[in-house]
Structures are given as C-alpha cells and as structure tokens.
Design a protein around this motif. Sequence first.
Motif, PDB file in Angstrom:
ATOM      1  N   ASP A  19       0.750  -1.155   0.222  1.00 44.83           N
ATOM      2  CA  ASP A  19      -0.150   0.014   0.344  1.00 44.83           C
ATOM      3  C   ASP A  19       0.870   0.804  -0.124  1.00 44.83           C
ATOM      4  N   PHE A  20       1.142   2.097  -1.356  1.00 51.84           N
ATOM      5  CA  PHE A  20       1.672   2.449  -1.629  1.00 51.84           C
ATOM      6  C   PHE A  20       1.561   4.164  -0.587  1.00 51.84           C
ATOM      7  N   GLU A  21       0.863   4.813  -0.500  1.00 51.48           N
ATOM      8  CA  GLU A  21      -0.306   5.492  -0.317  1.00 51.48           C
ATOM      9  C   GLU A  21       0.053   5.628   1.160  1.00 51.48           C
ATOM     10  N   GLY A  22      -0.532   4.182   2.463  1.00 51.32           N
ATOM     11  CA  GLY A  22       0.175   4.127   3.162  1.00 51.32           C
ATOM     12  C   GLY A  22       1.518   4.292   3.606  1.00 51.32           C
ATOM     13  N   VAL A  23       2.259   3.772   3.046  1.00 51.58           N
ATOM     14  CA  VAL A  23       3.918   4.239   3.141  1.00 51.58           C
ATOM     15  C   VAL A  23       3.909   5.882   3.247  1.00 51.58           C
ATOM     16  N   VAL A  34       5.859   7.913   6.569  1.00 48.27           N
ATOM     17  CA  VAL A  34       6.839   8.005   6.338  1.00 48.27           C
ATOM     18  C   VAL A  34       6.430   9.675   6.829  1.00 48.27           C
ATOM     19  N   ASP A  35       5.677  10.117   6.819  1.00 47.56           N
ATOM     20  CA  ASP A  35       5.485  11.776   6.123  1.00 47.56           C
ATOM     21  C   ASP A  35       4.637  12.118   8.190  1.00 47.56           C
ATOM     22  N   PHE A  36       3.854  10.853   9.101  1.00 55.68           N
ATOM     23  CA  PHE A  36       3.922  10.738   9.754  1.00 55.68           C
ATOM     24  C   PHE A  36       4.926  10.968  11.062  1.00 55.68           C
ATOM     25  N   CYS A  37       6.029  10.023  10.487  1.00 57.17           N
ATOM     26  CA  CYS A  37       6.866   9.586  11.240  1.00 57.17           C
ATOM     27  C   CYS A  37       8.519  11.483  10.713  1.00 57.17           C
ATOM     28  N   ILE A  38       8.172  11.679   9.939  1.00 58.19           N
ATOM     29  CA  ILE A  38       8.575  13.134   9.977  1.00 58.19           C
ATOM     30  C   ILE A  38       8.597  13.835  11.106  1.00 58.19           C
ATOM     31  N   GLU A  39       6.975  14.209  10.762  1.00 58.72           N
ATOM     32  CA  GLU A  39       6.262  15.280  11.160  1.00 58.72           C
ATOM     33  C   GLU A  39       6.696  14.787  13.089  1.00 58.72           C
ATOM     34  N   GLY A  40       6.154  14.188  13.043  1.00 56.11           N
ATOM     35  CA  GLY A  40       6.437  13.374  14.874  1.00 56.11           C
ATOM     36  C   GLY A  40       7.762  13.900  15.751  1.00 56.11           C
ATOM     37  N   LEU A  98      -1.046   2.038  14.452  1.00 60.42           N
ATOM     38  CA  LEU A  98      -1.778   2.986  12.935  1.00 60.42           C
ATOM     39  C   LEU A  98      -2.756   2.853  12.596  1.00 60.42           C
ATOM     40  N   LYS A  99      -3.504   1.470  12.376  1.00 62.68           N
ATOM     41  CA  LYS A  99      -4.829   1.763  12.083  1.00 62.68           C
ATOM     42  C   LYS A  99      -5.672   2.458  12.248  1.00 62.68           C
ATOM     43  N   VAL A 100      -6.189   2.312  14.376  1.00 60.75           N
ATOM     44  CA  VAL A 100      -6.619   3.078  14.451  1.00 60.75           C
ATOM     45  C   VAL A 100      -6.041   4.826  14.406  1.00 60.75           C
ATOM     46  N   LYS A 101      -5.161   5.079  14.704  1.00 64.96           N
ATOM     47  CA  LYS A 101      -4.762   6.846  14.222  1.00 64.96           C
ATOM     48  C   LYS A 101      -5.334   6.880  13.156  1.00 64.96           C
ATOM     49  N   GLY A 102      -5.655   5.717  11.878  1.00 68.04           N
ATOM     50  CA  GLY A 102      -5.768   6.617  11.211  1.00 68.04           C
ATOM     51  C   GLY A 102      -4.314   6.971  10.138  1.00 68.04           C
ATOM     52  N   VAL A 103      -3.635   6.047  10.342  1.00 68.36           N
ATOM     53  CA  VAL A 103      -2.116   6.847   9.097  1.00 68.36           C
ATOM     54  C   VAL A 103      -2.647   5.642   8.001  1.00 68.36           C
ATOM     55  N   CYS A 104      -2.568   3.998   8.394  1.00 73.66           N
ATOM     56  CA  CYS A 104      -2.586   3.112   6.965  1.00 73.66           C
ATOM     57  C   CYS A 104      -3.173   1.777   7.829  1.00 73.66           C
ATOM     58  N   LYS A 105      -3.821   1.429   6.624  1.00 71.72           N
ATOM     59  CA  LYS A 105      -4.168  -0.190   7.484  1.00 71.72           C
ATOM     60  C   LYS A 105      -3.669  -1.226   7.926  1.00 71.72           C
ATOM     61  N   LYS A 154      -7.708  -2.942  23.469  1.00 68.17           N
ATOM     62  CA  LYS A 154      -7.421  -2.116  23.992  1.00 68.17           C
ATOM     63  C   LYS A 154      -6.638  -1.121  23.811  1.00 68.17           C
ATOM     64  N   ILE A 155      -6.157  -1.261  22.435  1.00 66.92           N
ATOM     65  CA  ILE A 155      -5.451   0.092  22.486  1.00 66.92           C
ATOM     66  C   ILE A 155      -6.070   1.330  21.487  1.00 66.92           C
ATOM     67  N   GLU A 156      -7.626   0.964  21.238  1.00 66.97           N
ATOM     68  CA  GLU A 156      -8.777   1.998  20.958  1.00 66.97           C
ATOM     69  C   GLU A 156      -9.094   2.500  21.903  1.00 66.97           C
ATOM     70  N   ASN A 157      -9.357   1.803  23.690  1.00 68.44           N
ATOM     71  CA  ASN A 157      -8.488   2.293  24.400  1.00 68.44           C
ATOM     72  C   ASN A 157      -7.803   3.858  25.063  1.00 68.44           C
ATOM     73  N   PHE A 158      -6.731   2.894  25.092  1.00 66.51           N
ATOM     74  CA  PHE A 158      -5.813   3.719  25.254  1.00 66.51           C
ATOM     75  C   PHE A 158      -5.312   4.999  24.746  1.00 66.51           C
ATOM     76  N   ILE A 159      -5.742   5.168  23.223  1.00 62.77           N
ATOM     77  CA  ILE A 159      -5.427   6.203  22.660  1.00 62.77           C
ATOM     78  C   ILE A 159      -6.072   6.830  22.566  1.00 62.77           C
ATOM     79  N   GLU A 160      -7.209   6.588  23.331  1.00 63.55           N
ATOM     80  CA  GLU A 160      -8.471   7.867  23.280  1.00 63.55           C
ATOM     81  C   GLU A 160      -8.259   8.316  24.459  1.00 63.55           C
ATOM     82  N   ASN A 161      -7.971   8.018  25.855  1.00 61.10           N
ATOM     83  CA  ASN A 161      -7.703   8.161  27.350  1.00 61.10           C
ATOM     84  C   ASN A 161      -6.576   9.204  27.373  1.00 61.10           C
ATOM     85  N   LEU A 162      -5.416   8.546  26.265  1.00 67.55           N
ATOM     86  CA  LEU A 162      -4.013   8.812  26.710  1.00 67.55           C
ATOM     87  C   LEU A 162      -3.799  10.412  26.668  1.00 67.55           C
TER      88      LEU A 162
END
Length: 291
Positions: A23-27, A31-37, A259-266, A283-291
């Motif tokens: 999934d090159f769009e996901g790639v 990469v952009d998510f990491c650079i911006e972060g 990354l899926k829960v965060k909407g970055v890629c599949k 569990k991952i969704e719950n953690f991210i919601e409460n971070l």
Amino acid sequence: MSSFLRGTGVALATPFNADGTIDFEGVTALVDFCIEGGIDYLVVLGTTAESVTLSKEEKKELVAHIVSVNDKKLPLVLGIGGNNTKAILDEIAQTDLSNFAAVLSVVPMYNKPTQEGIYQHYFAINNASPIPVLLYNVPSRTGTNMTAETTLRLAELDKIVGIKEAVGDFTQVLSILKDRPKDFLVISGDDTLALPLVAAGGDGVISVIGQGFPEEFSKMIRLGLEGNTEEAFQILYQLLPVIDYAFEEGNPAGIKNILKVKGVCKDHVRLPLVAASSALEGKIENFIENL
C-alpha cells in the motif's frame, strides 16, 4: 561520523492492501507521520517491515518509494542481513547505497554460528560495505546471542559504528557501554529498555512503537539524552501499556493495528503473521482515547 544515529530511529512497518500488495499511499502517510512527529532517522527493510516476505522486486520498489517520499529530510538506514554471508556481500555490492547513511545487519539466524563465526561474518561485511554498518543483536529471533566480548571486538573495525542491542540482558548492555570505544553507538532495540539504556549512557533507540507515537517517544528519548530523566520517565510510564499491546500478539501486527486506529494506514499483514485480534484492538482504541 555517526552522530546522526543518536536519538530515535524507527523500524518502518510495510503497509499492505487487503490483497497483500504494498500500500504505497500508506507508506507515504507513515513516512510523513514519522517526519512530522520528530523522528530522527528511518530504518528501511528491518524485521518490522516483514522484509522476509517481500520479493526482491518489491524491496526495490519500496526502497525507491521511501527514498522519494523522505526526500533527504531524515537520514535513512537500510536493513541488509541474513544467514548466508556470501548472499549479503552480493546484495551490498548490487545495491545503490547512495541514499543511505548506514546498513543495519542482524546476527545470522538459524545456523547458530559460534562467536568466531559471528565475528568473521561481520568482518566480511565490514570489508564489503562502502558505508557505515550497525550490528543488530536480537537473540529472541536469531537463536544466538552475540556476546559483549564479540561486540567490543567488532567495534574496533573501521566500518562498524554501533550496535542495535535487543538482548534483553541489561548486564550485557552495561558491559558494552563500559568498554566501548569512543563514538561507538549503543542503540536500544527494545522499546521498554530504551530510556534506561539512554540513562546509562546509551545513544537512543531503533523503535517499533515510535512510529505509532512519534511525538511522545522521540520527546522521551530527547529528554533522556539531555539528562532530564524525571520528565522522560513520566512519558515512558504513560506509554508502557501500549508498548506491551504492540507486542502482545507479535510484531508488526500490534504496531500496524495502532497505526490503523490512528488513521495512518491499514493493518494487513502477510502470512504466516495474522492481524491483531478484535480484543487487542479494543485495548489499543481505549488507550489512544485516554492518552
């Protein structure tokens, strides 16, 4: 020479489509998510990339795409490893390494070489590589531990600039830190132990979780390198549950679900790996919601 490898590197996952193609769009998004972060450098074709399931052609296409998207914003490290020394030397010779700052090469797996065999393997890579080389010790995957003594012996070679150490034995890490040559990098390959390693004098991490939480994780390592361990450990304690989740059902199934829960890629993976369960995703969704 290798100070660019201080801080937070991430071992990039390879996003796939439902049909198993890359999934090159996901790639691009990852990469952009990491650079911006605020990530300091990117590791391409590591274990987290599911590189053992990629064909030679797919590897070429993936590398070219990441090089293009990164556009020289961050240093890149390329994983070239395996358990056939000659094949690795051939791959190094046949690969355009002009866009890469270093090669990351894992201790040979399955063959279970002796310490002398490991030394001779890396000695050959040292002589063949036109760019710096990072050792990678991960006994949980390779079945063989490269001892501190072997690491320190290899550290004297001209192209060997550091180690990604994921031994899980902090005494071994301390032995390397105590006797390493000046400028030899000791980089954590374990997200949980990355900050303790930095606090002990290490140089940072090549992280899995860092691509899911680039701002938080890179800030934590930066604070640790600056000596602000109190604030850094507060971030680590906050992230500890999700670090566990990332590895609960194996890597990269966990990080891809994050990354899926965060909407970055599949979150598709290739067999023999399977995607994270719905229970883990909850569990991952719950953690991210409460971070």
